[in-house]
Design a protein around this motif. Structure first.
Motif, PDB file in Angstrom:
ATOM      1  N   GLN A  57      22.705 -60.000  18.684  1.00 39.98           N
ATOM      2  CA  GLN A  57      21.692 -60.474  17.908  1.00 39.98           C
ATOM      3  C   GLN A  57      21.730 -60.173  16.675  1.00 39.98           C
ATOM      4  O   GLN A  57      21.181 -60.845  15.634  1.00 39.98           O
ATOM      5  N   MET A  58      22.143 -58.740  16.390  1.00 43.09           N
ATOM      6  CA  MET A  58      22.030 -58.214  14.948  1.00 43.09           C
ATOM      7  C   MET A  58      23.351 -58.019  14.438  1.00 43.09           C
ATOM      8  O   MET A  58      23.984 -56.875  14.353  1.00 43.09           O
ATOM      9  N   PRO A  59      23.793 -58.871  13.688  1.00 40.91           N
ATOM     10  CA  PRO A  59      25.418 -58.710  13.180  1.00 40.91           C
ATOM     11  C   PRO A  59      25.452 -57.792  11.861  1.00 40.91           C
ATOM     12  O   PRO A  59      26.406 -57.284  11.646  1.00 40.91           O
ATOM     13  N   THR A  60      24.282 -57.719  11.260  1.00 41.37           N
ATOM     14  CA  THR A  60      24.294 -56.750   9.960  1.00 41.37           C
ATOM     15  C   THR A  60      23.789 -55.142  10.448  1.00 41.37           C
ATOM     16  O   THR A  60      23.640 -54.476   9.466  1.00 41.37           O
ATOM     17  N   LEU A  61      23.649 -54.907  11.693  1.00 45.50           N
ATOM     18  CA  LEU A  61      23.025 -53.601  12.173  1.00 45.50           C
ATOM     19  C   LEU A  61      23.946 -52.500  11.539  1.00 45.50           C
ATOM     20  O   LEU A  61      25.285 -52.509  11.856  1.00 45.50           O
ATOM     21  N   GLN A  62      23.246 -51.560  10.930  1.00 43.48           N
ATOM     22  CA  GLN A  62      24.156 -50.389  10.536  1.00 43.48           C
ATOM     23  C   GLN A  62      23.882 -49.145  11.281  1.00 43.48           C
ATOM     24  O   GLN A  62      24.836 -48.103  11.474  1.00 43.48           O
ATOM     25  N   THR A  63      22.562 -48.766  11.849  1.00 42.35           N
ATOM     26  CA  THR A  63      21.996 -47.713  12.556  1.00 42.35           C
ATOM     27  C   THR A  63      21.258 -48.097  13.695  1.00 42.35           C
ATOM     28  O   THR A  63      20.521 -49.050  13.776  1.00 42.35           O
ATOM     29  N   PRO A 105      15.007 -64.298  17.098  1.00 47.28           N
ATOM     30  CA  PRO A 105      15.700 -64.642  15.723  1.00 47.28           C
ATOM     31  C   PRO A 105      15.384 -63.639  14.512  1.00 47.28           C
ATOM     32  O   PRO A 105      15.901 -63.637  13.552  1.00 47.28           O
ATOM     33  N   ALA A 106      14.046 -63.350  14.622  1.00 50.21           N
ATOM     34  CA  ALA A 106      13.383 -62.425  13.630  1.00 50.21           C
ATOM     35  C   ALA A 106      13.878 -61.347  13.263  1.00 50.21           C
ATOM     36  O   ALA A 106      14.089 -60.738  12.150  1.00 50.21           O
ATOM     37  N   PHE A 107      14.711 -60.648  14.087  1.00 52.66           N
ATOM     38  CA  PHE A 107      15.612 -59.399  13.969  1.00 52.66           C
ATOM     39  C   PHE A 107      16.827 -59.585  13.865  1.00 52.66           C
ATOM     40  O   PHE A 107      17.773 -58.734  13.894  1.00 52.66           O
ATOM     41  N   SER A 108      17.547 -60.901  13.458  1.00 54.00           N
ATOM     42  CA  SER A 108      18.784 -60.971  12.949  1.00 54.00           C
ATOM     43  C   SER A 108      19.310 -60.419  11.769  1.00 54.00           C
ATOM     44  O   SER A 108      20.595 -60.105  11.475  1.00 54.00           O
ATOM     45  N   SER A 109      18.489 -59.978  10.836  1.00 55.16           N
ATOM     46  CA  SER A 109      19.059 -59.171   9.651  1.00 55.16           C
ATOM     47  C   SER A 109      18.678 -57.919   9.583  1.00 55.16           C
ATOM     48  O   SER A 109      18.832 -57.295   8.514  1.00 55.16           O
ATOM     49  N   LEU A 110      18.154 -57.235  10.883  1.00 55.19           N
ATOM     50  CA  LEU A 110      18.003 -55.615  10.862  1.00 55.19           C
ATOM     51  C   LEU A 110      19.266 -55.110  10.354  1.00 55.19           C
ATOM     52  O   LEU A 110      20.353 -55.215  10.781  1.00 55.19           O
ATOM     53  N   GLU A 166      -1.049 -63.779  19.890  1.00 57.65           N
ATOM     54  CA  GLU A 166      -2.305 -63.905  18.839  1.00 57.65           C
ATOM     55  C   GLU A 166      -1.849 -63.260  17.530  1.00 57.65           C
ATOM     56  O   GLU A 166      -2.259 -63.734  16.461  1.00 57.65           O
ATOM     57  N   ILE A 167      -1.093 -62.212  17.414  1.00 57.80           N
ATOM     58  CA  ILE A 167      -0.781 -61.254  16.501  1.00 57.80           C
ATOM     59  C   ILE A 167       0.736 -61.244  16.293  1.00 57.80           C
ATOM     60  O   ILE A 167       0.805 -61.747  14.908  1.00 57.80           O
ATOM     61  N   PHE A 168       1.633 -60.943  16.859  1.00 62.11           N
ATOM     62  CA  PHE A 168       3.087 -60.891  16.594  1.00 62.11           C
ATOM     63  C   PHE A 168       3.832 -62.131  16.154  1.00 62.11           C
ATOM     64  O   PHE A 168       4.786 -62.109  15.512  1.00 62.11           O
ATOM     65  N   CYS A 169       3.115 -63.175  16.470  1.00 63.26           N
ATOM     66  CA  CYS A 169       3.927 -64.588  16.344  1.00 63.26           C
ATOM     67  C   CYS A 169       3.376 -65.100  14.810  1.00 63.26           C
ATOM     68  O   CYS A 169       3.302 -66.214  14.751  1.00 63.26           O
ATOM     69  N   SER A 170       2.792 -64.324  14.068  1.00 60.63           N
ATOM     70  CA  SER A 170       2.265 -64.864  12.668  1.00 60.63           C
ATOM     71  C   SER A 170       3.257 -64.465  11.800  1.00 60.63           C
ATOM     72  O   SER A 170       3.963 -63.522  11.797  1.00 60.63           O
ATOM     73  N   PRO A 171       3.287 -65.163  10.830  1.00 54.87           N
ATOM     74  CA  PRO A 171       4.154 -64.896   9.750  1.00 54.87           C
ATOM     75  C   PRO A 171       4.026 -63.738   8.879  1.00 54.87           C
ATOM     76  O   PRO A 171       2.757 -62.942   8.712  1.00 54.87           O
ATOM     77  N   ASP A 218       9.196 -66.084  19.596  1.00 56.46           N
ATOM     78  CA  ASP A 218       8.944 -66.646  17.960  1.00 56.46           C
ATOM     79  C   ASP A 218       8.195 -65.556  17.554  1.00 56.46           C
ATOM     80  O   ASP A 218       7.267 -65.843  16.787  1.00 56.46           O
ATOM     81  N   THR A 219       8.518 -64.528  17.517  1.00 59.94           N
ATOM     82  CA  THR A 219       7.909 -63.090  16.654  1.00 59.94           C
ATOM     83  C   THR A 219       8.257 -63.358  15.367  1.00 59.94           C
ATOM     84  O   THR A 219       9.270 -63.759  14.924  1.00 59.94           O
ATOM     85  N   LEU A 220       7.285 -63.059  14.596  1.00 61.28           N
ATOM     86  CA  LEU A 220       7.264 -63.507  13.159  1.00 61.28           C
ATOM     87  C   LEU A 220       7.490 -64.991  12.656  1.00 61.28           C
ATOM     88  O   LEU A 220       8.424 -65.156  11.889  1.00 61.28           O
TER      89      LEU A 220
END
Length: 647
Positions: free
Chosen positions: A281-287, A253-258, A193-198, A230-232
């Motif tokens: 899953q997170m190719p741009t992760l720095q920390t 997939p929403a975490f792919s740019s973290l 109901e909540i986390f799967c909204s944009p 389907d988070t976010l």
């Protein structure tokens, strides 16, 4: 900065004078300005900024001047907390009844967020809620609006847990409520109901499910809570920082740019396979911050790298915090395997890894049930560049790996444990060193040679902070009675710092905590009153400092700088000869009232774990930077009624 008590009085003054100040209306053609119109804008801004959120709301409803100023200052409306506090114990039924107030306060929270638009800082909202509250469409819509409107959002979905505790006054058994983890069935409805909204404007997301507070409550029969795919709605948008506590990470997939990810799963088992999935899953992760247990029971699968793991290469990751919940004899092999795996997978030359043994354990209130000795930490940093043996933390920093642990001072009798593990380290590369006074005598007795040591900091307790230690001799009296042949050989030493611990961190007023306990236990008995050995509260003697340096440190040249931190008074009977003696061994002498940076960092690291059930492991890289949602801010930025916590 104005004190909060002063701010409250000024707010009361504003309310009291609001009517009188504007009793003269503009239509009376009076040219005299009111009191609030003549109030300096900077002073009014300070009053509102350092007042609680509810005080700011009340002040904005007093008169036109304050209201216009408040509504035109977006930085006053950048944080809001809704719901119950995560660190409290509530009387029976209070936590359950408090759920009804949450939804009424969400409308006010959305109004606060709308006022904060245009602020230079990000707007953040903290909401704790229980799954039964999601029975009305209006409640779901409000939470979706919070996720869509806020740039920093923290959700704490919880269930209430009733426990039996003994009253400290009379020993009577009472029942109290506390937050605990919700069931997987409730979590599915919440996530759907909540986390799967944009949330296109969301930049920092934190979801923390409360952990069960007691050992006796097991979660073996519970299914883990998994983050939905389907988070976010699968769109990363502007999301760059995420913290998950009590939730398993699925394919999201929403975490792919973290760029920053902190992860504390339940069940809290960390494996190389799970770390590989995160990095994939997170190719741009720095920390990256990880908290849990290493999967030793699956050693053959989790410690030995698999072919797919060895082929993985991550080009962005540069800071990794590995917080281990427990310590035993098998941890060393597992930690070394994880470090070897990470250094192979991560290609950056400036990769920094912190192994933290101060993490949240499975015990009550998150205390770590096992504390490693200094000798057992030798495996990770055999040649340290920095070593801290303080009152609150033990830190060993090497070229690539840093180890954090609790202070090595615990014993059954309360006396300090001998630091025999210092002999195992190669101190030839040591550049910075911080030593608590309880370890100084033993360190001097070893007579080590520290050829590259540039900075040495000695920390002193202004009151006794080690439980059970009575009348511990100070560092000055212990060194004065030692042999002159025992000393630290520091030919390259340039800076010496001597700093007190902050008195208010352990004491109360003019008496330390142990004195209060001793007097309460003795009652009206004839036992002589206990007086803590560290009662000087920041008083030092230059003559004693000269004796300390002259008798325990061998220098090849005078110090460039000698700095005394946390000092409120110098108590030399004849200060001129004492000062001249000090100038023989240092070029510059500085005396400051604030404590040293090393003490501030140590206290900040300790506070991260003691004051919050939810913390980001990667915060150890910058402990003095304020957290996004600190535990002490829950009351300061709270809106709406709060369940009464009488326990």
């Amino acid at each position: 900065m104005l004190a909060r008590q002063t701010v409250s009085r000024l707010l009361a003054l504003i309310r009291a004078n609001a009517t009188a100040a504007f009793s003269v209306r503009y239509d009376d053609r009076c040219s005299r300005r009111s009191i609030l119109e003549r109030f300096p804008p900077n002073a009014l801004s300070s009053i509102l900024r350092y007042s609680p959120l509810q005080g700011r709301i009340a002040a904005s409803q007093t008169c036109t001047v304050v209201r216009d100023f408040a509504l035109n200052t977006p930085c006053l409306w950048t944080r809001v907390h809704v719901g119950s506090c995560s660190l409290s114990l509530y009387s029976g039924g209070e936590l359950t009844r408090g759920r009804a107030h949450t939804w009424n306060s969400l409308s006010g929270a959305l109004e606060v967020l709308s006022r904060g638009r245009g602020a230079e800082t990000l707007t953040g909202v903290f909401v704790s809620f229980a799954a039964p509250c999601l029975k009305t469409p209006s409640s779901i819509i409000r939470l979706q609006h919070v996720l869509r409107e806020g740039t920093i959002v923290k959700f704490v979905p919880y269930d209430s847990f009733t426990m039996r505790i003994s009253s400290p006054e009379n020993g009577r058994i009472i029942y109290a409520e506390r937050m605990s983890s919700m069931s997987d069935f409730d979590w599915i409805s919440v996530a759907a109901e909540i986390f799967c909204s944009p949330a296109p404007g969301l930049q920092i997301l934190e979801i923390s499910v409360p952990r069960d507070p007691w050992w006796s409550r097991t979660t073996g029969d519970r299914r883990p809570l998994v983050m939905p795919e389907d988070t976010l709605v699968g769109e990363c948008g502007q999301l760059r920082v995420c913290r998950l506590s009590g939730i398993l990470l699925g394919h999201t997939p929403a975490f792919s740019s973290l760029t920053t990810f902190n992860y504390q799963p339940i069940p809290n088992v960390l494996s190389l396979l799970g770390i590989t999935e995160i990095l994939t899953q997170m190719p741009t992760l720095q920390t990256l911050g990880l908290c849990g247990r290493l999967a030793f029971e699956q050693a053959s699968a989790s410690v030995a790298p698999m072919p797919a793991q060895t082929a993985l290469r991550h080009r962005c990751l540069r800071r990794i915090a590995l917080a281990l919940a427990t310590y035993d004899a098998h941890v060393a092999d597992g930690v070394l395997s994880v470090i070897a795996f990470l250094t192979t997978v991560c290609t950056r030359a400036d990769l920094a890894i912190i192994v933290d043994f101060q993490s949240l354990g499975d015990g009550p209130y998150g205390f770590c049930p096992a504390i490693p000795s200094l000798s057992s930490l030798h495996f990770a940093v055999p040649r340290p560049l920095e070593m801290e043996l303080g009152h609150r933390t033990t830190l060993l920093r090497g070229a690539d790996v840093t180890v954090l642990a609790n202070p090595i001072v615990r014993s059954s009798s309360g006396l300090p444990i001998p630091n025999i593990g210092i002999r195992l380290f190669d101190l030839s590369t040591l550049v910075r060193m911080t030593v608590g006074e309880m370890h100084w005598e033993e360190l001097v007795a070893l007579s080590p040679t520290l050829p590259q040591l540039k900075l040495l900091c000695i920390t002193l307790a202004s009151c006794s902070i080690i439980g059970g230690i009575c009348e511990c001799p100070s560092v000055f009296t212990s060194v004065s009675s030692s042999s002159s042949e025992r000393a630290l050989d520091c030919p390259a030493l340039e800076t010496l710092r001597i700093s007190f611990e902050p008195h208010n961190a352990f004491g109360n007023g003019n008496r330390c905590y142990l004195e209060s306990l001793h007097d309460a236990d003795s009652g009206d008995s004839v036992t002589p009153p206990y007086r803590c050995a560290y009662r000087n509260r920041g008083s030092l003697s230059l003559a004693e400092i000269y004796s300390l340096i002259h008798g325990s440190i061998r220098l090849s040249a005078p110090l460039r700088e000698l700095v005394l931190f946390g000092v409120h008074a110098l108590i030399d009977i004849d200060p001129v000869p004492a000062y001249l003696s000090i100038r023989k061994i240092t070029e510059v002498l500085l005396v400051r009232e604030e404590v040293a940076y090393e003490v501030q960092r140590s206290n900040a690291l300790w506070s991260q774990r003691q004051n919050s059930l939810f913390w980001a492991p990667s915060d150890v890289f910058d402990p003095l930077h304020p957290s996004t949602f600190a535990a002490e801010d829950e009351m300061f930025d709270h809106i709406g009624p709060l369940p009464s916590s009488s326990l």
